[in-house]
Design a protein around this motif. Structure first.
Motif: not given
Length: 165
Positions: A41-56
């Motif tokens: 999700t990082f290179p896709l621009g999904i924020p870390y804190g979003s539902t589908f971000g890292h550790r979501g």
């Protein structure tokens, strides 16, 4: 997060039962590292804190149940399905539990997709592993806080099983 090398340490707990086939152990290994697939999700621009971000979502209890259910159904065993599901679930849920013991990041969304609130445990002895990098100090820390405890528990399981017969 602990490194990809340490999440599968949970497999050492297999010693508590003989009823887990090798295919389920392999599924458990995959389930123990699968939550970190969310790093795409990082290179896709999904924020870390979003539902589908890292550790979501992929670090949630719901995801662990989903992965364990799918893996158990795919193994198509007629016997020991409860033991197989339980083992794979333990492997899958160990990942976010270990991550909640790290000293970095934004916490774990245990209750995603129902809540995106992030949690850590009060005791956080595991050094966070830099994403995409390998640090010798982090590996030594993981031996102490991940491999050694799982190894001791695995030895206890083997002893219990040996003397229970």
């Amino acid at each position: 997060m602990p490194t990809i090398f340490s999440h599968p340490a949970v497999l050492l707990l297999k010693t508590f039962t003989r009823r887990i086939p090798k295919s389920a152990v392999a599924a458990g290994a995959v389930a123990s590292v699968l939550p970190d697939a969310d790093v795409v999700t990082f290179p896709l621009g999904i924020p870390y804190g979003s539902t589908f971000g890292h550790r979501g979502f992929t670090h949630s209890i719901f995801f662990a149940v989903l992965v364990s259910t799918i893996a158990t159904l795919r193994l198509r065993r007629r016997k020991n399905n409860v033991a197989i599901f339980t083992f794979i679930f333990l492997c899958a849920i160990s990942h976010p539990l270990l991550d909640a013991c790290t000293n970095g990041g934004m916490g774990i969304a245990f209750f995603s997709p129902f809540s995106n609130r992030r949690y850590f445990f009060p005791w956080r002895p595991i050094e966070v592993s830099p994403i995409g990098a390998l640090d010798f100090g982090v590996l030594v820390n993981e031996v102490r806080w991940v491999w050694l405890p799982f190894g001791v528990l695995g030895a206890i399981g083997a002893l219990i099983r040996r003397f229970a017969h």
